[in-house]
Design an enzyme around this catalytic site. Structure first.
Site, PDB file in Angstrom:
ATOM      1  N   ASP A   1      29.012  14.116 -88.739  1.00  0.00           N
ATOM      2  CA  ASP A   1      28.641  15.332 -88.976  1.00  0.00           C
ATOM      3  C   ASP A   1      27.298  14.947 -89.730  1.00  0.00           C
ATOM      4  OD1 ASP A   1      30.090  14.245 -91.116  1.00  0.00           O
ATOM      5  OD2 ASP A   1      30.348  16.270 -92.338  1.00  0.00           O
TER       6      ASP A   1
ATOM      7  N   GLU B   1      26.748  12.452 -95.802  1.00  0.00           N
ATOM      8  CA  GLU B   1      26.425  13.808 -95.792  1.00  0.00           C
ATOM      9  C   GLU B   1      25.611  14.501 -96.814  1.00  0.00           C
ATOM     10  OE1 GLU B   1      29.103  16.265 -98.348  1.00  0.00           O
ATOM     11  OE2 GLU B   1      30.318  16.044 -96.480  1.00  0.00           O
TER      12      GLU B   1
END
Length: 407
Positions: free
Chosen positions: A148, A87
């Site tokens: 994500d 991330e």
């Protein structure tokens, strides 16, 4: 620290003829956009010779100085294992693109491929966690990819390819987008094709899935569906919006995680017990940054009433909130305030948005924020300062594009 070898040679075979763009002025005196936030500059001046210098973005410069190693690793120094998560690499790529910081973009991309994807992002998705192992060596701690992070990587690559006119970035972004859709989605009755948080570990029973609403920023979902039409992302638009809109009611707070059971719908996650905190804060951030003419903003802007009322009543968002009864026991830090700024503008509450800007800046001046708080601030305050916008189709809009991008 060790580095992954194998095919992990530096991938610097692309011509670096495109320099980054010129400095973006402070935007306090600029016209306001439809949100009431400072509007983006129409263009940026070029330097001598017609090239562009990197954007002067002090917050990004501080982030790099505090958390980014010389070889392109974003380090969470608050953790004992000095970890890097995919991330963080994805966000760094995005911020480097916003700043037209091509050198940093390439360095971060190289480290990500070499260390999280065994040297080849064309062959596999990156591991989500890297750091100091129990034996003192450095390497991957958990190989499961985080969807994500991967979608932000695909997004940053796609937009870098467009803005910098580099086909290699575009092709790599398309490969990553297709691999996410192939490996980290499932068809869920009642939702349709749905993004899972990772390929492994989020389908605990035949009729049960564990989902995370903060993993589906609608501008990124829309972008991947439109930019890479063969990737399968168009099937994920409806289910992604449902993950957000159906988990926040009835009180208007978004949970960290939610369970979805076929035939029954969303249920409380037994591990987090309906709490909203460090994951969920991103849902408000992503929604607030949607384009004013976006169908997704129109569909979602009335979803978060509980959070907006809490901020108005208490002067800051909660760090942790029980989404079932609305109770909270502590206010969030600087990054939490910054994350709420775009949404407050989107619903027309500019007064409270400005309070959150001042609070975020004040807290950051008192003590250096950590990695995650800095990420939230770079998004929230960078948006407020007019350093970027997302179009209705998810395309990134930056002030330097008209002057500096190569066509």
């Amino acid at each position: 620290m060790t580095r992954a070898d194998g095919t992990g040679r530096r991938r610097r075979d692309v011509l670096r003829a495109l320099a980054a763009c010129s400095a973006l002025p402070m935007l306090g005196g600029l016209a306001r956009d439809a949100h009431g936030a400072p509007a983006m500059a129409a263009s940026a001046p070029t330097t001598a010779g017609g090239t562009c210098a990197p954007v002067n973005w002090p917050d990004w410069a501080r982030f790099k100085a505090s958390f980014l190693s010389d070889d392109g690793r974003v380090i969470d120094r608050s953790m004992g294992d000095q970890r890097t998560v995919s991330e963080g690499q994805a966000y760094a790529l995005t911020f480097a693109l916003i700043a037209n910081d091509r050198a940093t973009f390439d360095t971060v991309l190289d480290w990500t491929a070499n260390n999280l994807a065994q040297g080849d992002l064309t062959a596999q998705l990156p591991a989500w966690l890297w750091g100091k192992q129990d034996d003192g060596q450095w390497g991957v701690l958990d190989r499961n990819p985080a969807s994500d992070a991967d979608m932000w990587i695909a997004y940053a690559l796609g937009e870098a390819g467009r803005l910098w006119n580099v086909r290699r970035y575009t092709a790599l972004g398309a490969l990553v987008a297709r691999r996410i859709a192939a490996q980290a989605t499932d068809f869920i009755p009642g939702l349709g094709r749905t993004l899972l948080p990772a390929p492994v570990g989020f389908h605990p029973a035949i009729d049960l899935w564990r989902l995370n609403p903060s993993y589906v920023p609608m501008q990124v979902v829309r972008y991947l569906a439109g930019r890479f039409p063969e990737s399968g992302w168009a099937q994920l638009i409806s289910s992604s919006r449902k993950q957000i809109s159906l988990t926040a009611p009835p009180l208007g707070f978004v949970p960290e995680w939610a369970m979805y059971r076929a035939g029954r719908g969303f249920e409380i996650d037994p591990d987090t017990k309906g709490e909203g905190s460090y994951n969920a804060i991103r849902v408000y951030l992503w929604a607030g940054m949607l384009a004013p003419d976006s169908d997704d903003l129109h569909a979602l802007m009335h979803t978060f009433g509980g959070m907006l009322r809490y901020v108005a009543a208490h002067g800051a968002p909660p760090e942790r909130v029980n989404t079932r009864d609305g109770t909270a026991n502590q206010v969030g830090g600087a990054g939490f305030s910054a994350a709420l700024v775009p949404l407050l503008h989107a619903v027309g509450d500019t007064a409270h948005a400005q309070v959150q800007v001042a609070r975020a800046r004040g807290l950051e001046a008192q003590s250096a924020p950590g990695y995650y708080s800095s990420v939230l601030s770079l998004f929230g305050l960078g948006w407020y300062d007019g350093r970027f916008r997302f179009a209705a189709d998810g395309t990134l809009r930056v002030p330097w594009e008209a002057t500096c991008a190569t066509r």
